[in-house]
Design an enzyme around this catalytic site. Structure first.
Site, PDB file in Angstrom:
ATOM      1  N   SER A 124       0.833  -1.205   0.000  1.00 60.85           N
ATOM      2  CA  SER A 124       0.000   0.000   0.000  1.00 60.85           C
ATOM      3  C   SER A 124       0.864   1.250   0.000  1.00 60.85           C
ATOM      4  CB  SER A 124      -0.931   0.019   1.224  1.00 60.85           C
ATOM      5  OG  SER A 124      -0.180   0.083   2.417  1.00 60.85           O
ATOM      6  N   ASP A 138       3.877 -10.414   9.772  1.00 57.06           N
ATOM      7  CA  ASP A 138       4.166  -9.245  10.598  1.00 57.06           C
ATOM      8  C   ASP A 138       5.638  -8.870  10.451  1.00 57.06           C
ATOM      9  OD1 ASP A 138       4.489  -7.321  12.540  1.00 57.06           O
ATOM     10  OD2 ASP A 138       3.952  -8.620  14.230  1.00 57.06           O
ATOM     11  N   VAL A 142       6.832   1.141   6.486  1.00 52.60           N
ATOM     12  CA  VAL A 142       5.851   0.493   7.357  1.00 52.60           C
ATOM     13  C   VAL A 142       4.987   1.549   8.032  1.00 52.60           C
ATOM     14  CG1 VAL A 142       5.522  -0.964   9.377  1.00 52.60           C
ATOM     15  CG2 VAL A 142       7.338  -1.497   7.755  1.00 52.60           C
ATOM     16  N   TYR A 184       1.493  16.892  13.068  1.00 49.77           N
ATOM     17  CA  TYR A 184       2.392  15.942  12.416  1.00 49.77           C
ATOM     18  C   TYR A 184       3.840  16.161  12.841  1.00 49.77           C
ATOM     19  CZ  TYR A 184       3.757  12.419   9.083  1.00 49.77           C
ATOM     20  OH  TYR A 184       4.254  11.262   8.537  1.00 49.77           O
TER      21      TYR A 184
END
Length: 394
Positions: free
Chosen positions: A52, A112, A140, A238
């Site tokens: 993704s 994982d 990740v 952020y």
């Protein structure tokens, strides 16, 4: 055969089902954006987080641009009786089919990435098939991490540091854009520390450690962790928040890793994009929709940035580094004139003006595309086969 008529059902930016045909067509569309280059030898790449966002873009760009061999690692859910597989499952199947069509020996592991057992299995496969690795791309995005060596579960937090903050945010009610004012709580020291454990550089380091211990680093080995800096408009939630503390740790990790012999480690600062991870952060959706309104087709996609990344990693083009040694793929976003225009739109954004100052329709369609909906050429009135197998090789 388990054909189903699949419709987008969910709440906010989270959908319960994904469309397998739409996800496949999305990947196919990505491959068509890439002009191939040839190297004397196929690079071997290990991509952590390959299903993704920017990890997917980096995988597809590497395959289509330079014909990489290697392994992609992601953690996706298979279809069940009630639900489809996750979008990343279907995207991975399509990416594997593309890799095979262009002659790349690329494998995909569903596990994982934080687990030591996953590292052992992936490195066994890497050693067996390729004897080593040229590039490690770490991308990740996870809400939590279980440290396999202590059993401790760490949970990331999206909070401010120092003092509370408020930000405008974008939501949708039945597809209609809604401008909200969102309060951001202050993170405790423990929450900041846990966010660093999840999103910082410790696991990246462990992957490099494992490769070194197995003597799987090829000459000229290079590794990059993908990161984001962003605008002052999103800074309080952020870059100056708990997520920013984790990103700072990631950048420090790059400097530490680069001190090792045979390791070139950097962070790659990507530009803003619509991803499953970013859409969950307050304010980001509004900011990205404003940015697209300002830039239109000049807004660089994750694929365009990933092509640029591979060109720099392979030496096709020189590294574009800042004073801190970070690869900068976001200069188009942070240009002074662009940020000034986005700030004007941000200040003007209200419930009454939002449809005029922001690309809210585009943003909502992009979120739906993450799950395989609103993809051109797909007939959503036809049932689709949901039981797509995870790609494995004999």
């Amino acid at each position: 055969m388990t054909d189903r008529l699949i419709k987008p059902v969910g709440r906010g930016f989270l959908f319960l089902d994904s469309h397998p045909v739409g996800c496949a067509e999305l990947v196919n569309g990505l491959t068509e954006q890439i002009e191939a280059r040839k190297l004397q030898q196929r690079p071997v790449a290990l991509v952590i987080g390959s299903s993704s966002g920017y990890g997917l873009a980096a995988t597809v760009a590497g395959l289509a641009r330079y014909g990489i061999d290697g392994i992609g690692v992601s953690f996706e859910k298979a279809p069940t009786v009630r639900r489809t597989a996750t979008a990343g499952w279907y995207r991975t199947a399509a990416t594997a089919a593309y890799a095979e069509s262009v002659g790349s020996d690329f494998h995909f592991v569903n596990a994982d990435a934080f687990a030591d057992t996953t590292k052992a299995d992936v490195l066994d496969l890497l050693q067996e098939k390729f004897g080593g690795v040229d590039y490690l791309i770490y991308s990740v995005a996870a809400p939590r991490r279980v440290d396999p060596r202590t059993g401790t579960t760490y949970q990331s937090a999206i909070k401010a540091i120092g003092q509370p903050a408020r930000t405008k945010s974008l939501a949708y009610e039945d597809g209609v854009p809604v401008v909200q004012e969102v309060g951001i709580e202050v993170a405790t020291d423990d929450e900041v520390a846990e966010t660093v454990q999840v999103m910082g550089g410790e696991d990246w380091t462990r992957w490099v450690d494992a490769l070194e211990e197995r003597k799987l680093l090829k000459d000229g080995f290079s590794t990059v962790a993908l990161t984001y800096i962003g605008s002052e408009l999103t800074g309080p939630i952020y870059r100056q928040g708990s997520i920013g503390a984790a990103k700072a740790h990631l950048e420090q990790t790059a400097q530490t890793l680069s001190k090792r012999d045979g390791v070139a480690a950097r962070t790659s600062v990507n530009g803003a994009a619509v991803t499953q991870a970013s859409s969950a952060i307050p304010g980001i959706g509004l900011y990205v929709s404003l940015l697209h309104k300002v830039l239109g087709e000049r807004m660089q996609t994750p694929m365009q940035q990933s092509i640029a990344l591979w060109d720099q990693l392979t030496g096709e083009k020189p590294l574009d580094l800042d004073e801190d040694g970070r690869i900068r793929l976001d200069r188009w976003e942070l240009a002074d004139d662009v940020q000034a225009a986005v700030r004007d739109q941000w200040d003007a954004a209200t419930q009454e003006t939002i449809a005029d100052v922001a690309d809210t329709v585009w943003f909502f369609e992009e979120v739906r595309r993450l799950y395989g909906f609103d993809v051109a050429g797909v007939d959503y009135d036809q049932p689709a086969e949901v039981d797509v197998e995870w790609p494995t090789k004999a």
